[in-house]
Design a protein around this motif. Structure first.
Motif, mmCIF file in Angstrom:
data_model
loop_
_atom_site.group_PDB
_atom_site.id
_atom_site.type_symbol
_atom_site.label_atom_id
_atom_site.label_comp_id
_atom_site.label_asym_id
_atom_site.label_seq_id
_atom_site.Cartn_x
_atom_site.Cartn_y
_atom_site.Cartn_z
ATOM 1 N N GLN A 413 0.816 -1.212 0.000
ATOM 2 C CA GLN A 413 0.000 0.000 0.000
ATOM 3 C C GLN A 413 0.851 1.265 0.000
ATOM 4 N N ALA A 414 1.889 1.234 0.833
ATOM 5 C CA ALA A 414 2.746 2.424 0.912
ATOM 6 C C ALA A 414 3.421 2.694 -0.429
ATOM 7 N N LEU A 415 3.928 1.585 -1.015
ATOM 8 C CA LEU A 415 4.553 1.742 -2.321
ATOM 9 C C LEU A 415 3.529 2.208 -3.352
ATOM 10 N N GLY A 416 2.299 1.760 -3.197
ATOM 11 C CA GLY A 416 1.245 2.178 -4.124
ATOM 12 C C GLY A 416 0.962 3.663 -4.046
ATOM 13 N N GLN A 417 1.042 4.243 -2.808
ATOM 14 C CA GLN A 417 0.825 5.678 -2.679
ATOM 15 C C GLN A 417 1.864 6.468 -3.461
ATOM 16 N N LEU A 418 3.130 6.017 -3.325
ATOM 17 C CA LEU A 418 4.186 6.685 -4.086
ATOM 18 C C LEU A 418 3.957 6.508 -5.592
ATOM 19 N N ALA A 419 3.570 5.293 -5.985
ATOM 20 C CA ALA A 419 3.318 5.047 -7.406
ATOM 21 C C ALA A 419 2.156 5.896 -7.910
ATOM 22 N N ALA A 420 1.165 6.118 -7.019
ATOM 23 C CA ALA A 420 0.034 6.960 -7.420
ATOM 24 C C ALA A 420 0.490 8.373 -7.729
ATOM 25 N N GLY A 421 1.430 8.881 -6.894
ATOM 26 C CA GLY A 421 1.942 10.239 -7.174
ATOM 27 C C GLY A 421 2.653 10.294 -8.506
ATOM 28 N N ILE A 422 3.481 9.260 -8.771
ATOM 29 C CA ILE A 422 4.184 9.236 -10.061
ATOM 30 C C ILE A 422 3.182 9.096 -11.203
ATOM 31 N N ALA A 423 2.168 8.251 -10.990
ATOM 32 C CA ALA A 423 1.151 8.083 -12.028
ATOM 33 C C ALA A 423 0.413 9.397 -12.292
ATOM 34 N N HIS A 424 0.249 10.199 -11.231
ATOM 35 C CA HIS A 424 -0.387 11.505 -11.414
ATOM 36 C C HIS A 424 0.425 12.376 -12.371
ATOM 37 N N ASP A 425 1.749 12.340 -12.191
ATOM 38 C CA ASP A 425 2.603 13.134 -13.101
ATOM 39 C C ASP A 425 2.555 12.570 -14.513
ATOM 40 N N ILE A 426 2.639 11.227 -14.590
ATOM 41 C CA ILE A 426 2.583 10.616 -15.918
ATOM 42 C C ILE A 426 1.243 10.930 -16.586
ATOM 43 N N ASN A 427 0.175 10.968 -15.803
ATOM 44 C CA ASN A 427 -1.136 11.294 -16.356
ATOM 45 C C ASN A 427 -1.161 12.704 -16.941
#
Length: 643
Positions: A413-427
């Protein structure tokens, strides 16, 4: 919950039958041809009408110029007579008072004036007058004697004697012969010194110019068919006209012409004037420069307009024939297009059912491409149907594996939060790419625009590759690719990508940045920061609003307080302002903390503002956020000016 029922074939057929009927391709092509032909038809009509009025104006100018030319010819005849009389006035025999010898010279001068193709030889008379205008000698008297009874001279003769300048009289009609003529008079100079107060001339010499001579001058002009030219003296009386109509002599000038000639030297009456036969006339006039006589040229309106109407009709017929030919060719081309597309359904059915793929031709490239695409689609659909059963079986197996992965997901989950932030930038990067692609679809034929937008998409892809560098910049561990960046060009580049990315409900305003110096920073990371800040503003305005991006030049001087810690020097301040919901004091205090966010977890991980602040500080600048509930948010980003 029950699974949705798949539509039955009868439902599909009923839906197809109930939809409104669309226009056929043939009708649309005919409408296209009509839409293209109508502007051409209107343009042709306007061109013909404009050409008609241009030619009419040219014909009117030519008519006025003919009146001017006749005025110059009339003045030339007057000058010819005045010149002959001027030579005679300086005769030596006249100076010594030998009127007998002078009478012989008068007869010779009369013969000279009569030697003219247009001059009736028997009508020329030269007269010698005293200072009172009384007759002294007359070539019309065979013996050269003086008549028993003399009369006082005409006004033109008295004016020539009084002023010492040649004069031309108005119309005169002989009292006995009733012959119309005008008289040219020159002063006879005095011999020796004149007494004080006396007339500057010792008398006058006059010669009559018969009206038939002036009529011949008018008749020799190349006038339009049916046109009549007439000469009028300064009192408006008719002296002569090109048509052999003696009854017109002495008649007054038409009131409309007299009024127009009183205010202009030449021109064309704006309205027609009724002639003697009640036929409308187009009248041009001109005033002779030297004599002041008025020349009138009258042309029947029907005769004047006939060649113009013939030219208009001929041009219209040629234009209509060309238009009909174009329409027939267009209809033939349209019929060929309709026929080619009408064969597509049969070709698709035949090609898809063949044991081996076949691609028959229609003779039209677009129709062939459509048929090829539909045949391939039919073949692809058949292949997908075969794969569907296999995929269903695999999905059942995948569902079981998903239950196992669910337990493992909690640990990530924690790693997913970080990935979500990166995905936000990629989006954000993907949104820029999507916006550029949409603009290319809207302007496929504009090569310059497509090329520029393709470059923007390439730059957006490059920004996606800089995510790792931005994360390092946030932790002050990465290296910036510092270069001189033009803020004006950067904002112009981003504007085309930001407009579709923020959506139609938000007005994007980018203030002019003319004259700003370039900044020293990493261009890719600056673009990413601006896109993230614009996306944050968009998310804060779900019901629409206004997003403004502006840039100003700031100076940080010694002793001058600054809103944020900055070194001395020049900075470009980028200001991003939205009209969204804003932040309260507690949220604003934590806005730049890593992983702090008020958005749902699938909308970002709270790294945008923190990475923007880290980027600004590593570039040698700083970042400030100003916000209040229901008053929007303003983010200021200072970057140093490039040396």
């Amino acid at each position: 919950m029950a699974a949705p029922r798949a539509p039955r074939q009868s439902d599909v057929a009923a839906g197809l039958a109930s939809r409104p009927r669309s226009g056929t391709l043939a009708v649309r092509l005919l409408m296209l041809v009509a839409a293209a032909a109508l502007p051409l038809l209107l343009l042709g009509m306007w061109t013909l009408w404009d050409e008609y009025w241009t030619q009419r104006a040219t014909a009117e100018r030519q008519l006025v110029e003919q009146a001017r030319s006749l005025g110059r010819l009339v003045d030339g005849e007057f000058d010819r007579t005045v010149s002959a009389l001027g030579i005679l006035a300086h005769s030596a025999s006249l100076s010594r008072g030998d009127l007998g010898d002078f009478a012989t010279e008068m007869l010779a001068a009369r013969a000279t004036l009569a030697d003219h193709d247009l001059q009736p030889k028997t009508d020329i008379r030269i007269r010698l007058l005293d200072t009172e205008g009384r007759l002294l000698r007359d070539t019309g008297l065979l013996d050269g004697s003086i008549p028993a009874a003399t009369q006082r001279g005409i006004p033109a003769a008295l004016a020539a004697i009084r002023t010492g300048k040649p004069q031309v009289s108005d119309l005169i009609v002989g009292p006995f012969t009733r012959t119309p003529f005008v008289v040219a008079i020159v002063p006879v100079p005095r011999s020796g010194s004149a007494q004080r107060g006396a007339s500057p001339a010792a008398g006058g010499l006059g010669a009559n110019i018969p009206a038939p001579t002036l009529r011949a001058i008018l008749a020799e002009a190349a006038l339009p068919r049916g046109a009549v030219a007439s000469l009028h003296d300064r009192q408006g009386r008719t002296v002569a006209q090109s048509a052999p109509d003696a009854t017109a002599t002495g008649e007054p000038l038409p009131a409309a012409v007299a009024k127009a000639a009183g205010g202009a030297d030449a021109g064309l009456l704006p309205d027609t004037v009724l002639g003697r036969a009640n036929d409308p006339l187009r009248i041009a006039f001109a005033r002779a420069e030297e004599s002041g006589f008025v020349i009138q040229v009258a042309v029947p309106e029907r005769t004047f307009l006939a060649p113009l109407h013939e030219g208009l009709f001929r041009s219209a017929m040629i234009g209509m024939a060309a238009m009909v030919l174009v329409l027939l060719l267009s209809l033939a081309v349209a019929q060929g297009i309709v026929s080619a597309f009408g064969r597509v359904p049969d070709l698709v059915r035949a090609g898809a059912r063949a044991p081996h793929p076949t691609f028959p031709r229609t003779g039209l490239r677009e129709a062939d491409e459509l048929a090829d695409a539909l045949i391939r689609s039919e073949m692809e659909l058949h292949r997908l149907n075969q794969e569907l059963e296999l995929r269903v079986a695999r999905e059942v197996e995948a569902r079981d594996e998903a239950n196992v992965r669910a337990a493992r997901a909690e640990r990530l989950q924690a790693l997913g939060q970080l990935a979500a932030g990166i995905a936000h930038d990629i989006n954000n990067v993907l949104q820029a790419i999507q916006g550029g692609a949409a603009l290319i679809e809207r302007h496929p034929g504009n090569q310059a625009t497509v090329k520029r937008l393709a470059g923007l998409i390439s730059e957006a892809v490059a920004r996606g590759s800089s995510v790792t560098r931005r994360l390092l910049a946030f932790g002050r561990q990465g290296r910036l690719r510092v270069e001189s960046v033009s803020v004006e060009e950067l904002l112009l580049t981003l504007s085309d990508l930001l407009r579709p990315a923020i959506g139609p409900g938000i007005a994007l305003e980018i203030a002019p940045t003319n004259g700003l110096p370039p900044v020293r920073t990493d261009k890719g990371q600056l673009e990413t920061v601006l896109v993230n800040l614009a996306s944050n503003g968009r998310d804060a305005m779900p019901d629409g609003g206004r997003l403004e991006i502006a840039a100003t030049l700031d100076h940080v001087l010694e002793g001058m307080p600054a809103p944020v810690p900055l070194s001395l020097g020049r900075y470009v301040c980028l200001r991003i302002t939205d009209t969204g919901s804003g932040m309260d004091a507690a949220t604003l205090a934590r806005a730049v903390e890593p992983f702090f966010t008020t958005k749902p977890i699938d909308k970002g991980a709270g790294l945008g503002l923190s990475m923007a602040k880290g980027f600004a500080e590593q570039s040698g600048g700083n970042l400030l956020i100003e916000s209040a509930p229901n008053r929007g948010t303003t983010v200021r980003l200072w970057l140093p000016v490039a040396v």
